[in-house]
Design an enzyme around this catalytic site. Structure first.
Site, PDB file in Angstrom:
ATOM      1  N   ARG A  58       0.796  -1.224   0.000  1.00 29.00           N
ATOM      2  CA  ARG A  58       0.000   0.000   0.000  1.00 29.00           C
ATOM      3  C   ARG A  58       0.829   1.275   0.000  1.00 29.00           C
ATOM      4  O   ARG A  58       0.556   2.206  -0.745  1.00 29.00           O
ATOM      5  CB  ARG A  58      -0.913   0.048   1.244  1.00 29.00           C
ATOM      6  CG  ARG A  58      -2.207  -0.664   1.096  1.00 29.00           C
ATOM      7  CD  ARG A  58      -2.664  -1.176   2.445  1.00 29.00           C
ATOM      8  NE  ARG A  58      -1.755  -2.225   2.866  1.00 29.00           N
ATOM      9  CZ  ARG A  58      -1.914  -3.511   2.554  1.00 29.00           C
ATOM     10  NH1 ARG A  58      -2.968  -3.894   1.909  1.00 29.00           N
ATOM     11  NH2 ARG A  58      -1.017  -4.423   2.908  1.00 29.00           N
ATOM     12  N   THR A  59       1.834   1.320   0.877  1.00 27.73           N
ATOM     13  CA  THR A  59       2.539   2.596   1.042  1.00 27.73           C
ATOM     14  C   THR A  59       3.275   2.968  -0.243  1.00 27.73           C
ATOM     15  O   THR A  59       3.150   4.088  -0.746  1.00 27.73           O
ATOM     16  CB  THR A  59       3.521   2.519   2.236  1.00 27.73           C
ATOM     17  OG1 THR A  59       2.774   2.153   3.396  1.00 27.73           O
ATOM     18  CG2 THR A  59       4.195   3.860   2.483  1.00 27.73           C
ATOM     19  N   LYS A  88      26.437  -4.247  -1.539  1.00 27.20           N
ATOM     20  CA  LYS A  88      27.893  -4.127  -1.716  1.00 27.20           C
ATOM     21  C   LYS A  88      28.544  -3.437  -0.528  1.00 27.20           C
ATOM     22  O   LYS A  88      29.752  -3.247  -0.506  1.00 27.20           O
ATOM     23  CB  LYS A  88      28.200  -3.334  -2.987  1.00 27.20           C
ATOM     24  CG  LYS A  88      27.630  -3.938  -4.252  1.00 27.20           C
ATOM     25  CD  LYS A  88      27.995  -3.063  -5.450  1.00 27.20           C
ATOM     26  CE  LYS A  88      27.318  -3.566  -6.711  1.00 27.20           C
ATOM     27  NZ  LYS A  88      27.510  -2.634  -7.826  1.00 27.20           N
ATOM     28  N   ARG A 109      11.606   3.767   3.135  1.00 24.19           N
ATOM     29  CA  ARG A 109      11.217   2.803   4.182  1.00 24.19           C
ATOM     30  C   ARG A 109      12.445   1.990   4.536  1.00 24.19           C
ATOM     31  O   ARG A 109      13.131   1.468   3.645  1.00 24.19           O
ATOM     32  CB  ARG A 109      10.099   1.884   3.709  1.00 24.19           C
ATOM     33  CG  ARG A 109       9.869   0.730   4.687  1.00 24.19           C
ATOM     34  CD  ARG A 109       8.614  -0.034   4.429  1.00 24.19           C
ATOM     35  NE  ARG A 109       7.438   0.752   4.789  1.00 24.19           N
ATOM     36  CZ  ARG A 109       6.196   0.262   4.768  1.00 24.19           C
ATOM     37  NH1 ARG A 109       5.970  -0.983   4.413  1.00 24.19           N
ATOM     38  NH2 ARG A 109       5.176   1.040   5.101  1.00 24.19           N
ATOM     39  N   HIS A 137       5.687   6.176  11.318  1.00 19.36           N
ATOM     40  CA  HIS A 137       5.147   6.064   9.957  1.00 19.36           C
ATOM     41  C   HIS A 137       4.162   7.224   9.806  1.00 19.36           C
ATOM     42  O   HIS A 137       2.952   7.035   9.806  1.00 19.36           O
ATOM     43  CB  HIS A 137       4.463   4.708   9.821  1.00 19.36           C
ATOM     44  CG  HIS A 137       4.113   4.303   8.426  1.00 19.36           C
ATOM     45  ND1 HIS A 137       4.193   5.150   7.337  1.00 19.36           N
ATOM     46  CD2 HIS A 137       3.674   3.113   7.943  1.00 19.36           C
ATOM     47  CE1 HIS A 137       3.803   4.487   6.261  1.00 19.36           C
ATOM     48  NE2 HIS A 137       3.491   3.258   6.593  1.00 19.36           N
TER      49      HIS A 137
HETATM   50  C1  NCD Z   1       2.210  -1.017   8.281  1.00 22.51           C
HETATM   51  C2  NCD Z   1       3.703  -0.756   8.345  1.00 22.51           C
HETATM   52  O1  NCD Z   1       4.437  -1.032   7.394  1.00 22.51           O
HETATM   53  O2  NCD Z   1       4.091  -0.216   9.377  1.00 22.51           O
HETATM   54  N1  NCD Z   1       1.693  -1.129   7.007  1.00 22.51           N
HETATM   55  C3  NCD Z   1       1.420  -0.014   6.262  1.00 22.51           C
HETATM   56  O3  NCD Z   1       2.277   0.791   5.978  1.00 22.51           O
HETATM   57  N2  NCD Z   1       0.147   0.173   5.888  1.00 22.51           N
HETATM   58  C4  NCD Z   1       1.731  -2.032   9.243  1.00 22.51           C
HETATM   59  C5  NCD Z   1       2.322  -3.420   9.244  1.00 22.51           C
HETATM   60  O4  NCD Z   1       3.254  -3.744   8.513  1.00 22.51           O
HETATM   61  O5  NCD Z   1       1.809  -4.235  10.020  1.00 22.51           O
END
Ligand code: NCD
Length: 309
Positions: A58-59, A88, A109, A137
């Site tokens: 999703r993100t 590397k 991320r 997040h």
């Molecule tokens: C979450 C995350 O990556 O922190 N997912 C997201 O970004 N919608 C929650 C999770 O991974 O459980």
């Protein structure tokens, strides 16, 4: 909601929920509502790089969809530990210095706490934290708050019962920090001790005078809940398998829980879910998690528009 003129300045890096104030949030939510479903050229000629060292559906895709809908272009790498020069031995800092010269904004991320701050310290372009290990997040928290506003028509005075893995779950941490900006809000943290919410979050809530309760059973708080915010037990973050086993006893939302939940309330989840919400719950109109995920595109359009304008 009103739009405060002062908030019309561009955002720079988006690292933590603690950067936001009410004027900024009001501004972003107005922008998100305006941009929802739109396709325009506001970011034409701009490039967004996504660097994902941890899995995402999703993100990453909602950020990419948001940028494409704003007329911009996207490049990036998923599984960056394996498919970038990290394998590397290149440091995150060196990677960010380079990607800064290829793109106008970087969405990062990473599995390490503090990675987004480290990236922002060396980046020549804005960095957006799309999750830094068990840290934060913030754009998920923005879309979660936007969802509460849309679903319940208000944020002031809501009682949110956070459930699941509140120790490693960065989305719950970031959302609690944003909720603390709204009057009358109250938070319940429903989790086994091994994954209860961190003292850092509780102390922020105390600083802002937000009432909170830490309990192990949802039954203790459900009668009064407006939002049940369920989360996945973050299996990948447990060093000790015995602790993971204890955490797995965390709350499951099923038909019985839905019978006890007030009619006005909603169930949210940042997704992905494993088995912490039974599929039978999906058909209940109070199950808001797929609508919540859909709000991610509009919010990320608003964030990119603000960062790049
Ligand atoms: C979450 C995350 O990556 O922190 N997912 C997201 O970004 N919608 C929650 C999770 O991974 O459980």
């Amino acid at each position: 909601m009103t739009t405060a003129p002062a908030a019309r300045t561009a955002l720079t890096h988006v690292i933590s929920s603690e950067q936001f104030d009410r004027a900024r949030l009001d501004d972003l939510f107005v922008r998100a509502a305006e941009l929802d479903g739109a396709r325009n050229q506001r970011c034409a000629g701009q490039i967004m790089a996504t660097l994902f060292y941890e899995p995402s559906t999703r993100t990453r895709l909602s950020f990419e969809s948001a940028m494409l809908r704003l007329g911009g272009t996207v490049l990036g790498t998923e599984a960056a530990h394996a498919f970038s020069s990290a394998i590397k031995g290149e440091t995150l800092e060196d990677t960010i210095r380079m990607v800064s010269t290829y793109a106008d904004v970087i969405v990062l991320r990473h599995d390490q706490l503090g990675a987004a701050s480290r990236a922002a310290a060396v980046a020549a372009v804005p960095v957006i934290n799309a999750g830094d290990g068990p840290g934060e997040h913030p754009t998920q928290a923005l879309l979660d708050l936007f969802t509460i506003q849309r679903e319940l028509g208000r944020i002031d005075g809501v009682h949110v019962a956070f459930c699941g893995d509140l120790r490693y779950g960065r989305t719950a941490r970031s959302l609690a920090l944003l909720l603390a900006l709204y009057p009358g809000v109250c938070c319940s943290f429903v989790a086994p001790d091994v994954v209860q919410v961190g003292a850092d979050i509780l102390s922020r809530l105390d600083d802002r005078g937000v009432p909170h309760r830490e309990v192990s059973s949802l039954a203790d708080v459900i009668d009064d809940a407006d939002v049940v915010y369920q989360t996945r037990v973050q299996k990948e973050r447990f060093g000790d398998p015995a602790e993971f086993d204890l955490a797995r006893t965390a709350i499951r939302i099923d038909a019985d829980v839905m019978r006890a939940l007030p009619q006005r309330a909603i169930v949210m989840h940042p997704l992905p879910r494993v088995d912490e919400i039974a599929p039978e719950v999906d058909a209940d109109p109070r199950a808001a998690y797929f609508r919540q995920a859909a709000n991610g595109v509009a919010i990320r359009m608003a964030v990119l528009d603000s960062v790049l304008s």
